[in-house]
Enzyme design. Structure first.
Site, PDB file in Angstrom:
ATOM      1  N   VAL A  54       0.659  -1.031  -0.201  1.00 30.68           N
ATOM      2  CA  VAL A  54       0.098   0.029  -0.125  1.00 30.68           C
ATOM      3  C   VAL A  54       1.017   1.594  -0.064  1.00 30.68           C
ATOM      4  O   VAL A  54       0.383   2.096  -0.406  1.00 30.68           O
ATOM      5  CB  VAL A  54      -0.857  -0.003   1.176  1.00 30.68           C
ATOM      6  CG1 VAL A  54      -0.112  -0.193   2.396  1.00 30.68           C
ATOM      7  CG2 VAL A  54      -2.210   0.999   1.345  1.00 30.68           C
ATOM      8  N   TYR A  55       2.132   1.462   0.420  1.00 28.21           N
ATOM      9  CA  TYR A  55       3.442   2.466   0.201  1.00 28.21           C
ATOM     10  C   TYR A  55       3.627   2.465  -1.254  1.00 28.21           C
ATOM     11  O   TYR A  55       4.070   2.198  -1.644  1.00 28.21           O
ATOM     12  CB  TYR A  55       4.508   2.440   0.962  1.00 28.21           C
ATOM     13  CG  TYR A  55       4.101   1.478   2.585  1.00 28.21           C
ATOM     14  CD1 TYR A  55       3.210   2.036   3.450  1.00 28.21           C
ATOM     15  CD2 TYR A  55       4.697   1.148   3.628  1.00 28.21           C
ATOM     16  CE1 TYR A  55       3.130   1.385   4.931  1.00 28.21           C
ATOM     17  CE2 TYR A  55       5.021   1.084   4.571  1.00 28.21           C
ATOM     18  CZ  TYR A  55       3.741   1.027   5.057  1.00 28.21           C
ATOM     19  OH  TYR A  55       3.931   0.312   6.437  1.00 28.21           O
ATOM     20  N   GLY A  56       2.523   3.176  -1.638  1.00 24.63           N
ATOM     21  CA  GLY A  56       3.126   3.977  -3.560  1.00 24.63           C
ATOM     22  C   GLY A  56       1.835   4.277  -3.431  1.00 24.63           C
ATOM     23  O   GLY A  56       1.380   5.102  -4.233  1.00 24.63           O
TER      24      GLY A  56
END
Length: 118
Positions: A54-56
């Site tokens: 989810v980071y991005g």
């Protein structure tokens, strides 16, 4: 660097949370600077790194995988998966995509899957 046991896995007592390199705290860090930072951490004894799809989304895992590729047998990577960006806003989470996540991990292209912690 002190070590800790996580089950059968031994990692550095100090871990590196990589989220802020590409997500969550303003603009993303320049990719080469982020890679250099992660590799410097390894050189200083850090062997436990944390990321998530989810980071991005996905860009942080790809960055971490690329940075740690030369150290793949020396480090452990913790990741979180199974989320899908909400279609209406592009942010937030909606639904599970675990099967897709496992089969198409960008991170695994560069990393030793046997030392991947999910």
């Amino acid at each position: 660097m002190k070590k800790r046991k996580l089950g059968n896995l031994e990692v550095s007592a100090l871990g590196f949370g990589c989220m802020g390199l590409s997500y969550g705290y303003g603009s993303a860090t320049d990719q080469q600077q982020a890679i250099n930072l992660i590799r410097t951490a390894v050189e200083r004894g850090v062997t436990f790194f944390d990321t998530a799809e989810v980071y991005g989304p996905f860009t942080n895992e790809e960055l971490v995988g690329e940075a740690l590729a030369p150290f793949r047998d020396q480090v452990a990577i913790a990741t979180k998966f199974g989320f899908k960006p909400a279609p209406s806003t592009g942010s937030g989470m909606a639904g599970s995509t675990v099967g897709r996540s496992i089969s198409s991990r960008l991170l695994m292209r560069h990393s030793n899957a046997s030392r991947l912690v999910s």
